[in-house]
Scaffold this motif. Structure first.
Motif, PDB file in Angstrom:
ATOM      1  N   ARG A 167     -95.423 -14.018  17.704  1.00 56.15           N
ATOM      2  CA  ARG A 167     -95.426 -15.220  16.867  1.00 56.15           C
ATOM      3  C   ARG A 167     -95.176 -16.501  17.643  1.00 56.15           C
ATOM      4  O   ARG A 167     -95.267 -17.597  17.092  1.00 56.15           O
ATOM      5  N   GLY A 168     -94.840 -16.398  18.921  1.00 60.83           N
ATOM      6  CA  GLY A 168     -94.489 -17.593  19.675  1.00 60.83           C
ATOM      7  C   GLY A 168     -93.133 -18.109  19.229  1.00 60.83           C
ATOM      8  O   GLY A 168     -92.215 -17.332  18.951  1.00 60.83           O
ATOM      9  N   LEU A 169     -92.980 -19.429  19.154  1.00 55.52           N
ATOM     10  CA  LEU A 169     -91.717 -20.008  18.696  1.00 55.52           C
ATOM     11  C   LEU A 169     -91.524 -19.660  17.225  1.00 55.52           C
ATOM     12  O   LEU A 169     -92.245 -20.139  16.357  1.00 55.52           O
ATOM     13  N   ALA A 170     -90.525 -18.816  16.946  1.00 52.12           N
ATOM     14  CA  ALA A 170     -90.338 -18.306  15.590  1.00 52.12           C
ATOM     15  C   ALA A 170     -89.169 -18.964  14.868  1.00 52.12           C
ATOM     16  O   ALA A 170     -89.121 -18.968  13.638  1.00 52.12           O
ATOM     17  N   LEU A 171     -88.215 -19.517  15.620  1.00 51.74           N
ATOM     18  CA  LEU A 171     -87.030 -20.111  14.992  1.00 51.74           C
ATOM     19  C   LEU A 171     -86.374 -21.074  15.969  1.00 51.74           C
ATOM     20  O   LEU A 171     -86.332 -20.816  17.175  1.00 51.74           O
ATOM     21  N   ALA A 172     -85.868 -22.183  15.435  1.00 52.95           N
ATOM     22  CA  ALA A 172     -85.040 -23.103  16.214  1.00 52.95           C
ATOM     23  C   ALA A 172     -83.797 -23.413  15.384  1.00 52.95           C
ATOM     24  O   ALA A 172     -83.908 -23.930  14.271  1.00 52.95           O
ATOM     25  N   ASP A 175     -82.632 -41.783  19.555  1.00 54.92           N
ATOM     26  CA  ASP A 175     -81.193 -41.504  19.565  1.00 54.92           C
ATOM     27  C   ASP A 175     -80.799 -41.119  20.987  1.00 54.92           C
ATOM     28  O   ASP A 175     -81.499 -40.338  21.641  1.00 54.92           O
ATOM     29  N   HIS A 176     -79.676 -41.661  21.473  1.00 54.80           N
ATOM     30  CA  HIS A 176     -79.233 -41.305  22.820  1.00 54.80           C
ATOM     31  C   HIS A 176     -78.648 -39.899  22.863  1.00 54.80           C
ATOM     32  O   HIS A 176     -78.513 -39.308  23.937  1.00 54.80           O
ATOM     33  N   ARG A 177     -78.313 -39.370  21.691  1.00 54.82           N
ATOM     34  CA  ARG A 177     -77.780 -38.012  21.641  1.00 54.82           C
ATOM     35  C   ARG A 177     -78.916 -36.988  21.581  1.00 54.82           C
ATOM     36  O   ARG A 177     -80.076 -37.339  21.373  1.00 54.82           O
ATOM     37  N   ILE A 178     -78.556 -35.732  21.765  1.00 57.44           N
ATOM     38  CA  ILE A 178     -79.532 -34.648  21.753  1.00 57.44           C
ATOM     39  C   ILE A 178     -79.012 -33.519  20.872  1.00 57.44           C
ATOM     40  O   ILE A 178     -77.840 -33.499  20.490  1.00 57.44           O
ATOM     41  N   HIS A 179     -79.880 -32.587  20.532  1.00 60.30           N
ATOM     42  CA  HIS A 179     -79.475 -31.380  19.824  1.00 60.30           C
ATOM     43  C   HIS A 179     -79.197 -30.266  20.832  1.00 60.30           C
ATOM     44  O   HIS A 179     -79.907 -30.125  21.835  1.00 60.30           O
ATOM     45  N   ASN A 180     -78.176 -29.472  20.544  1.00 61.35           N
ATOM     46  CA  ASN A 180     -77.937 -28.222  21.259  1.00 61.35           C
ATOM     47  C   ASN A 180     -78.620 -27.138  20.430  1.00 61.35           C
ATOM     48  O   ASN A 180     -78.131 -26.755  19.365  1.00 61.35           O
ATOM     49  N   THR A 181     -79.743 -26.664  20.904  1.00 62.12           N
ATOM     50  CA  THR A 181     -80.637 -25.845  20.096  1.00 62.12           C
ATOM     51  C   THR A 181     -80.834 -24.467  20.702  1.00 62.12           C
ATOM     52  O   THR A 181     -80.990 -24.332  21.916  1.00 62.12           O
ATOM     53  N   ALA A 182     -80.809 -23.455  19.846  1.00 57.94           N
ATOM     54  CA  ALA A 182     -81.177 -22.100  20.259  1.00 57.94           C
ATOM     55  C   ALA A 182     -82.552 -21.790  19.682  1.00 57.94           C
ATOM     56  O   ALA A 182     -82.797 -22.015  18.491  1.00 57.94           O
ATOM     57  N   VAL A 183     -83.436 -21.289  20.525  1.00 56.66           N
ATOM     58  CA  VAL A 183     -84.784 -20.943  20.074  1.00 56.66           C
ATOM     59  C   VAL A 183     -84.975 -19.430  20.150  1.00 56.66           C
ATOM     60  O   VAL A 183     -84.426 -18.763  21.028  1.00 56.66           O
ATOM     61  N   VAL A 184     -85.737 -18.920  19.196  1.00 56.76           N
ATOM     62  CA  VAL A 184     -86.159 -17.523  19.209  1.00 56.76           C
ATOM     63  C   VAL A 184     -87.659 -17.516  19.435  1.00 56.76           C
ATOM     64  O   VAL A 184     -88.420 -18.087  18.646  1.00 56.76           O
ATOM     65  N   VAL A 185     -88.067 -16.888  20.524  1.00 55.66           N
ATOM     66  CA  VAL A 185     -89.484 -16.833  20.883  1.00 55.66           C
ATOM     67  C   VAL A 185     -89.931 -15.382  20.797  1.00 55.66           C
ATOM     68  O   VAL A 185     -89.395 -14.509  21.481  1.00 55.66           O
ATOM     69  N   ASP A 186     -90.898 -15.145  19.933  1.00 56.51           N
ATOM     70  CA  ASP A 186     -91.371 -13.799  19.643  1.00 56.51           C
ATOM     71  C   ASP A 186     -92.593 -13.467  20.489  1.00 56.51           C
ATOM     72  O   ASP A 186     -93.407 -14.340  20.794  1.00 56.51           O
ATOM     73  N   ARG A 187     -92.717 -12.210  20.829  1.00 52.56           N
ATOM     74  CA  ARG A 187     -93.836 -11.751  21.662  1.00 52.56           C
ATOM     75  C   ARG A 187     -95.191 -12.004  21.011  1.00 52.56           C
ATOM     76  O   ARG A 187     -96.191 -12.169  21.717  1.00 52.56           O
TER      77      ARG A 187
END
Length: 208
Positions: free
Chosen positions: A45-50, A31-43
């Protein structure tokens, strides 16, 4: 989400012993489009939420949907240091029902990473709605606004009764505020909007 940007955030969160919330552009295969994504990175757990922005900025003459693909999920909740936390992206702040749903499911803290574009009355919209979302859901709201040419800045931390605990104006910097269960409980005891909405949802509408 497994690229160098998020990998760097994971290392940063671990090294500084913090939770990092950041916005990013996420590629979509085919897809030529992209997602506007917010990530939560925990000390720990690492990547905890997108959270992929669901409500795109097709307003004020802009058409974000030409370049971005909307997400499809409701606001997810994640525990951050004992607080049930929701994350929305920028323009989604303008959708009160979207955020109220998260509050009614238990959110106590709302985080809003934003690149709020400057323009007539836009700064007032931002500051008003950050406080409004806090009051109508009796929850803490922390809005992080991008600074620099073309953006409003105005990062702020607001308590569950709409009191601004900290703000940065147009400047970049670090805002520090207290987020406590005691203040949250006191606000919700005095202004039980969330419980009243839940009760109304459980009560069948009267038939005429």
């Amino acid at each position: 989400l497994d690229g160098p940007f998020v990998t760097h955030l994971v290392k940063l969160a671990s090294r500084l012993d913090v939770v990092v919330v950041a916005g990013m552009f996420e590629a979509i295969a085919g897809d030529h489009r992209i997602h506007n994504t917010a990530v939560v990175v925990d000390r720990r757990r690492g990547l905890a939420l997108a959270h992929r922005k669901r409500h795109l900025y097709d307003a004020f003459g802009e058409r974000e949907s030409d370049r971005f693909q909307a997400g499809t999920e409701d606001v997810a909740l994640i525990d951050i240091d004992g607080f049930s936390t929701a994350v929305v992206v920028c323009y989604e702040l303008r959708f009160p029902a979207f955020i109220q749903d998260a509050a009614d499911r238990g959110a106590e803290l709302l985080l809003v990473p934003a690149a709020w574009v400057a323009g007539p009355l836009k700064e007032e919209h931002w500051t008003l709605m950050v406080r409004a979302r806090a009051i109508e859901n009796t929850m803490y709201v922390a809005g992080a606004g991008e600074t620099g040419a073309g953006f409003c800045g105005r990062s702020m931390i607001v308590d569950p009764l709409g009191v601004v605990e900290a703000g940065l104006g147009e400047a970049a910097g670090v805002a520090v505020g207290d987020v406590t269960k005691e203040r949250l409980a006191s606000a919700r005891a005095r202004l039980p909007l969330v419980e009243q909405r839940r009760a109304a949802a459980r009560t069948p509408a009267a038939k005429s």
